[in-house]
Scaffold this motif. Sequence first.
Motif, PDB file in Angstrom:
ATOM      1  N   SER A  40       0.818  -1.298   0.109  1.00  0.00           N
ATOM      2  CA  SER A  40      -0.289   0.003   0.069  1.00  0.00           C
ATOM      3  C   SER A  40       1.092   1.182   0.476  1.00  0.00           C
ATOM      4  O   SER A  40       0.552   2.126  -1.030  1.00  0.00           O
ATOM      5  N   TRP A  41       2.140   1.037   1.184  1.00  0.00           N
ATOM      6  CA  TRP A  41       2.961   2.126   1.113  1.00  0.00           C
ATOM      7  C   TRP A  41       3.739   2.714  -0.388  1.00  0.00           C
ATOM      8  O   TRP A  41       3.504   4.124  -0.773  1.00  0.00           O
ATOM      9  N   ALA A  42       4.079   1.731  -0.880  1.00  0.00           N
ATOM     10  CA  ALA A  42       4.698   1.596  -2.470  1.00  0.00           C
ATOM     11  C   ALA A  42       3.783   2.064  -3.583  1.00  0.00           C
ATOM     12  O   ALA A  42       3.621   2.854  -4.167  1.00  0.00           O
ATOM     13  N   GLU A  43       2.668   1.440  -3.557  1.00  0.00           N
ATOM     14  CA  GLU A  43       1.299   2.599  -4.109  1.00  0.00           C
ATOM     15  C   GLU A  43       0.632   3.689  -4.406  1.00  0.00           C
ATOM     16  O   GLU A  43       1.251   4.434  -5.211  1.00  0.00           O
ATOM     17  N   ALA A  44       1.032   4.174  -3.218  1.00  0.00           N
ATOM     18  CA  ALA A  44       0.621   5.672  -2.492  1.00  0.00           C
ATOM     19  C   ALA A  44       1.507   6.308  -2.979  1.00  0.00           C
ATOM     20  O   ALA A  44       1.441   7.367  -2.967  1.00  0.00           O
ATOM     21  N   VAL A  45       3.051   6.468  -2.828  1.00  0.00           N
ATOM     22  CA  VAL A  45       3.849   6.943  -2.934  1.00  0.00           C
ATOM     23  C   VAL A  45       4.802   6.969  -4.672  1.00  0.00           C
ATOM     24  O   VAL A  45       5.147   7.868  -4.969  1.00  0.00           O
ATOM     25  N   TYR A  49       3.635  10.495  -5.993  1.00  0.00           N
ATOM     26  CA  TYR A  49       5.089  11.144  -6.667  1.00  0.00           C
ATOM     27  C   TYR A  49       5.423  10.556  -8.330  1.00  0.00           C
ATOM     28  O   TYR A  49       6.856  11.055  -9.110  1.00  0.00           O
ATOM     29  N   GLY A  50       5.020   9.371  -8.318  1.00  0.00           N
ATOM     30  CA  GLY A  50       5.814   8.570  -9.691  1.00  0.00           C
ATOM     31  C   GLY A  50       6.891   8.191  -9.603  1.00  0.00           C
ATOM     32  O   GLY A  50       7.291   7.589  -8.119  1.00  0.00           O
ATOM     33  N   GLY A  51       7.781   7.781 -10.039  1.00  0.00           N
ATOM     34  CA  GLY A  51       8.760   6.780 -10.456  1.00  0.00           C
ATOM     35  C   GLY A  51       9.656   5.658 -11.056  1.00  0.00           C
ATOM     36  O   GLY A  51       8.831   6.056 -12.582  1.00  0.00           O
ATOM     37  N   THR A  52      10.130   4.910 -10.472  1.00  0.00           N
ATOM     38  CA  THR A  52      10.322   4.230 -11.506  1.00  0.00           C
ATOM     39  C   THR A  52      10.282   1.978 -11.769  1.00  0.00           C
ATOM     40  O   THR A  52       9.882   1.733 -12.417  1.00  0.00           O
TER      41      THR A  52
END
Length: 159
Positions: A40-45, A49-52
């Motif tokens: 859930s944290w990975a999805e939210a961030v 913010y986007g990301g790789t």
Amino acid sequence: MKLYHGSNCLIESVDLSKSKNKRDFGKGFYTTTIKEQAISWAEAVFDRYGGTGKFIYEFDFETNNDLKIKEFKEANKEWLEFISSNRSIGEVQHDFDIAIGPVANDRTNRTIALYIAGIYTAEMALELLKYNKLNDQVSFHTKKSLSFLTLAKREEYAS
């Protein structure tokens, strides 16, 4: 102890200087014992913010008596004041290597904010918070504490 961290980028090593400010237990590296929460944290961030990608890191943590650890078993007045101090002032408002306890999450942020603003008393805020299922967090605040954390595996999560 198995700990999980969700991120929007590849992490080769933990760098505390890249930690976000004004978090529950202060600026630090945040993990959880609950893999689903890390997802859930990975999805939210990633959404924010986007990301790789969305990455889940699994760590092995071996506690040590040389570490100064603060553990909150429940959301109580001490926990609420600890969070309020770290979120209001920023950086790290304590001298613990590691802090462990309930997460003040998206469902509870409004209550915490109203407590910080002085609109809710501690008793009012805690009464409202007791109806929320609060997941856990284990935050690392010193290089010393990170030396007891070993990366076991990393996986990319596709939602």
